[in-house]
Design a protein around this motif. Structure first.
Motif, PDB file in Angstrom:
ATOM      1  N   ILE A 248       0.829  -1.203   0.000  1.00  0.00           N
ATOM      2  CA  ILE A 248       0.000   0.000   0.000  1.00  0.00           C
ATOM      3  C   ILE A 248       0.864   1.253   0.000  1.00  0.00           C
ATOM      4  O   ILE A 248       0.643   2.179  -0.763  1.00  0.00           O
ATOM      5  CB  ILE A 248      -0.948   0.000   1.225  1.00  0.00           C
ATOM      6  CG1 ILE A 248      -1.991  -1.106   1.067  1.00  0.00           C
ATOM      7  CG2 ILE A 248      -1.621   1.355   1.389  1.00  0.00           C
ATOM      8  CD1 ILE A 248      -2.830  -1.339   2.307  1.00  0.00           C
ATOM      9  N   ASP A 249       1.874   1.279   0.903  1.00  0.00           N
ATOM     10  CA  ASP A 249       2.751   2.447   1.042  1.00  0.00           C
ATOM     11  C   ASP A 249       4.069   2.012   1.675  1.00  0.00           C
ATOM     12  O   ASP A 249       4.136   1.836   2.893  1.00  0.00           O
ATOM     13  CB  ASP A 249       2.073   3.523   1.891  1.00  0.00           C
ATOM     14  CG  ASP A 249       2.895   4.795   2.022  1.00  0.00           C
ATOM     15  OD1 ASP A 249       4.094   4.807   1.665  1.00  0.00           O
ATOM     16  OD2 ASP A 249       2.340   5.789   2.506  1.00  0.00           O
ATOM     17  N   PRO A 250       5.116   1.821   0.874  1.00  0.00           N
ATOM     18  CA  PRO A 250       6.396   1.332   1.393  1.00  0.00           C
ATOM     19  C   PRO A 250       7.020   2.214   2.478  1.00  0.00           C
ATOM     20  O   PRO A 250       7.789   1.730   3.297  1.00  0.00           O
ATOM     21  CB  PRO A 250       7.305   1.291   0.156  1.00  0.00           C
ATOM     22  CG  PRO A 250       6.396   1.327  -1.008  1.00  0.00           C
ATOM     23  CD  PRO A 250       5.139   2.022  -0.573  1.00  0.00           C
ATOM     24  N   SER A 251       6.673   3.481   2.514  1.00  0.00           N
ATOM     25  CA  SER A 251       7.284   4.386   3.497  1.00  0.00           C
ATOM     26  C   SER A 251       6.797   4.139   4.922  1.00  0.00           C
ATOM     27  O   SER A 251       7.418   4.620   5.876  1.00  0.00           O
ATOM     28  CB  SER A 251       6.999   5.841   3.113  1.00  0.00           C
ATOM     29  OG  SER A 251       5.628   6.163   3.347  1.00  0.00           O
ATOM     30  N   LEU A 252       5.719   3.399   5.095  1.00  0.00           N
ATOM     31  CA  LEU A 252       5.146   3.225   6.435  1.00  0.00           C
ATOM     32  C   LEU A 252       6.037   2.419   7.373  1.00  0.00           C
ATOM     33  O   LEU A 252       5.891   2.504   8.591  1.00  0.00           O
ATOM     34  CB  LEU A 252       3.759   2.583   6.343  1.00  0.00           C
ATOM     35  CG  LEU A 252       2.700   3.412   5.618  1.00  0.00           C
ATOM     36  CD1 LEU A 252       1.388   2.655   5.550  1.00  0.00           C
ATOM     37  CD2 LEU A 252       2.509   4.764   6.285  1.00  0.00           C
ATOM     38  N   LEU A 253       6.980   1.672   6.855  1.00  0.00           N
ATOM     39  CA  LEU A 253       7.879   0.870   7.683  1.00  0.00           C
ATOM     40  C   LEU A 253       9.166   1.620   8.034  1.00  0.00           C
ATOM     41  O   LEU A 253       9.947   1.162   8.865  1.00  0.00           O
ATOM     42  CB  LEU A 253       8.205  -0.444   6.964  1.00  0.00           C
ATOM     43  CG  LEU A 253       8.905  -1.537   7.756  1.00  0.00           C
ATOM     44  CD1 LEU A 253       8.086  -1.983   8.957  1.00  0.00           C
ATOM     45  CD2 LEU A 253       9.218  -2.719   6.861  1.00  0.00           C
ATOM     46  N   ALA A 254       9.357   2.784   7.464  1.00  0.00           N
ATOM     47  CA  ALA A 254      10.635   3.507   7.547  1.00  0.00           C
ATOM     48  C   ALA A 254      11.153   3.714   8.969  1.00  0.00           C
ATOM     49  O   ALA A 254      12.354   3.611   9.214  1.00  0.00           O
ATOM     50  CB  ALA A 254      10.518   4.854   6.833  1.00  0.00           C
ATOM     51  N   ASN A 255      10.308   4.004   9.918  1.00  0.00           N
ATOM     52  CA  ASN A 255      10.743   4.342  11.277  1.00  0.00           C
ATOM     53  C   ASN A 255      10.724   3.162  12.247  1.00  0.00           C
ATOM     54  O   ASN A 255      10.709   3.376  13.461  1.00  0.00           O
ATOM     55  CB  ASN A 255       9.881   5.480  11.830  1.00  0.00           C
ATOM     56  CG  ASN A 255      10.067   6.750  11.034  1.00  0.00           C
ATOM     57  OD1 ASN A 255      11.172   7.086  10.631  1.00  0.00           O
ATOM     58  ND2 ASN A 255       8.979   7.454  10.784  1.00  0.00           N
TER      59      ASN A 255
END
Length: 194
Positions: A142-149
């Motif tokens: 859905i949104d790869p950036s959601l795991l960034a932190n």
């Protein structure tokens, strides 16, 4: 394992009426060890217990169940997203992003940080770890950036993804399902009369 998919509402009706396989008139249903099990959690718990993925005592099972229920909450949101009417998708996406980054992923990151072990419970692989990694894959689609932190969740994903059976399952051409596209979403709505 062998998956059989329903291709039409008639397939579902056949299972409901003629065959009698669906105890509660709904899928999923798994045939295993001479049983026809219905209800997702019952199926998952049986398989987890059979393959030693359900803790070593009642306290570990309680933690595994608690984590699995939290995972299921967010998973339900992500799985239903493709079925949302177009005019509701922006609102649902905002809700998924918010709950992922402010509620669920921080909670699991905290668990991993609190005990410094490689897995959520008992420093051994459990169904909760597998469910969480599956959820991480869905969220990244859905949104790869959601795991960034969430570095510990990234490490868990890598660790589990490198287990030989999981690695094989993730390879192109395996039984892993691709993300739902508009065509698949339309077919599901028609099949289940949503």
């Amino acid at each position: 394992f062998e998956e059989q998919f329903l291709k039409s509402p008639e397939d579902l009706e056949k299972l409901r009426n003629e065959d009698g396989s669906l105890m509660f008139q709904q899928v999923p249903m798994v045939e295993i060890d001479g049983m026809k099990l219905a209800q997702t959690r019952a199926i998952l718990n049986y398989i987890a217990a059979k393959y030693n993925l359900y803790g070593t005592d009642i306290k570990e099972r309680a933690l595994i169940d608690m984590y699995s229920e939290g995972i299921a909450d967010l998973n339900e949101m992500t799985m239903r997203f493709p079925l949302c009417p177009p005019d509701e998708q922006d609102t649902k996406m905002t809700q998924i992003r918010e709950r992922t980054t402010n509620r669920y992923f921080p909670a699991f990151e905290k668990v991993l940080k609190s005990h410094g072990q490689h897995y959520l419970v008992g420093n051994r692989l459990s169904k909760a770890d597998i469910h969480l990694v599956e959820l991480i894959y869905y969220v990244e689609e859905i949104d790869p950036s959601l795991l960034a932190n969430f570095p510990l969740l990234k490490a868990l994903k890598t660790r589990i993804s490198n287990l030989p059976p999981v690695k094989k399952f993730l390879q192109p051409g395996s039984q892993r399902k691709p993300p739902a596209d508009p065509k698949a979403s339309k077919a599901a709505r028609e099949l289940f009369k949503i």
